[in-house]
Write an enzyme that holds these catalytic residues in place. Structure first.
Site, short mmCIF file in Angstrom:
data_model
loop_
_atom_site.label_atom_id
_atom_site.label_comp_id
_atom_site.label_asym_id
_atom_site.label_seq_id
_atom_site.Cartn_x
_atom_site.Cartn_y
_atom_site.Cartn_z
NE ARG A 75 -2.66 -2.64 2.79
CZ ARG A 75 -2.96 -2.89 4.05
NH1 ARG A 75 -3.51 -1.96 4.80
NH2 ARG A 75 -2.70 -4.07 4.57
CD GLU A 112 -1.46 -7.14 15.57
OE1 GLU A 112 -1.80 -6.67 14.48
OE2 GLU A 112 -2.21 -7.22 16.55
O1 LIG Z 1 3.26 -1.43 11.75
P1 LIG Z 1 3.09 -2.90 11.40
O2 LIG Z 1 2.58 -3.69 12.57
O3 LIG Z 1 4.33 -3.48 10.81
O4 LIG Z 1 1.92 -3.01 10.32
C1 LIG Z 1 1.78 -2.13 9.24
C2 LIG Z 1 1.86 -2.84 7.91
O5 LIG Z 1 0.79 -3.79 7.81
C3 LIG Z 1 0.11 -3.58 6.57
O6 LIG Z 1 0.71 -4.31 5.53
P2 LIG Z 1 0.62 -5.91 5.43
O7 LIG Z 1 1.80 -6.49 6.17
O8 LIG Z 1 -0.74 -6.34 5.86
O9 LIG Z 1 0.89 -6.18 3.90
P3 LIG Z 1 0.08 -5.78 2.56
O10 LIG Z 1 0.11 -4.26 2.43
O11 LIG Z 1 0.89 -6.44 1.50
O12 LIG Z 1 -1.32 -6.29 2.70
C4 LIG Z 1 0.28 -2.11 6.31
O13 LIG Z 1 0.07 -1.75 4.95
C5 LIG Z 1 1.69 -1.84 6.76
O14 LIG Z 1 2.64 -2.10 5.74
N1 LIG Z 2 -6.08 -2.38 11.27
C1 LIG Z 2 -5.38 -2.44 10.12
N2 LIG Z 2 -5.95 -2.01 8.97
C2 LIG Z 2 -5.27 -2.07 7.80
N3 LIG Z 2 -4.02 -2.51 7.69
C3 LIG Z 2 -3.41 -2.94 8.81
N4 LIG Z 2 -2.16 -3.42 9.03
C4 LIG Z 2 -2.03 -3.71 10.34
N5 LIG Z 2 -3.17 -3.41 11.01
C5 LIG Z 2 -4.04 -2.92 10.08
#
Ligand SMILES: O=P(O)(O)OC[C@H]1O[C@H](OP(=O)(O)OP(=O)(O)O)[C@H](O)[C@@H]1O
Ligand SMILES: Nc1ncnc2[nH]cnc12
Length: 193
Positions: A75, A112
């Site tokens: 994202r 997490e």
């Molecule tokens: O601060 P944190 O606990 O590290 O979490 C934040 C990350 O989690 C989500 O990505 P995700 O790992 O879900 O990957 P994605 O964007 O590929 O779905 C979000 O877009 C951040 O990159």
């Molecule tokens: N609550 C949340 N919504 C979207 N992206 C996330 N990545 C970690 N926590 C999230």
């Protein structure tokens, strides 16, 4: 870590922030029970709110002599390139494992539940370059910490991390190597879309 919310750092009372918050859809229990998922795809559908989001970051970083905007998969890729073009910087994708074809350096991080890894192409960033890291959301900060480490390992200076959405830090929860973190809005608990 120095954590800054835009509403308390130069944008107090700025109506754009509330509109950005309102444009983010909240999906309860996605991808699993108990998670209030902050869905920025609805922000991307709202031209005005999307443009205001990018503009706020561009205004903040345009005169900071930044040459690297590093975006976190997936994202961070939705905001980073536009910001990079507007401030005259290059965009560097930080990708999940086995996506980049060239030589990479990798940094593992804790989620997490379980762990993940980010990779960056060797040669994309040079020592001494000034970088910002962009992502949509910060939760634990594990992802941003890995991004900072990748950039610092090649000798770049990480000036700041920037996210559209961020929880207020519970003391000591995030370890961003002492780097500042700039956040536009807090997550919402319910959906007002
Ligand atoms: O601060 P944190 O606990 O590290 O979490 C934040 C990350 O989690 C989500 O990505 P995700 O790992 O879900 O990957 P994605 O964007 O590929 O779905 C979000 O877009 C951040 O990159
Ligand atoms: N609550 C949340 N919504 C979207 N992206 C996330 N990545 C970690 N926590 C999230």
């Amino acid at each position: 870590m120095v954590e800054m919310f835009a509403a308390e750092n130069g944008l107090k009372g700025d109506a754009r922030l509330q509109a950005i918050s309102n444009a983010i859809r909240v999906v309860p229990h996605f991808p699993k029970q108990g998670i209030m998922f902050q869905d920025i795809t609805t922000l991307l559908l709202d031209h005005k709110a999307f443009k205001n989001t990018v503009d706020i970051f561009v205004d903040r970083y345009k005169d900071m002599d930044i040459s690297v905007v590093a975006g976190v998969e997936a994202r961070g890729f939705m905001f980073g390139p536009t910001i990079a073009l507007a401030i005259g910087a290059k965009f560097v994708p930080l990708r999940k494992p086995k996506k980049l074809p060239g030589e990479v350096i990798a940094e593992a991080y804790e989620l997490e539940y379980g762990s993940d890894c980010l990779e960056m192409h060797v040669g994309a960033v040079e020592a001494g370059e000034r970088a910002i890291v962009i992502d949509d959301l910060v939760a634990t900060g594990g992802t941003l910490s890995a991004a900072i480490s990748l950039l610092e390992r090649v000798g770049a200076e990480v000036v700041e991390c920037a996210c559209v959405i961020g929880l207020r830090e519970v003391k000591g929860q995030r370890r961003l190597n002492g780097k500042p973190l700039y956040i536009l809005v807090e997550p919402r608990e319910i959906d007002s879309c």
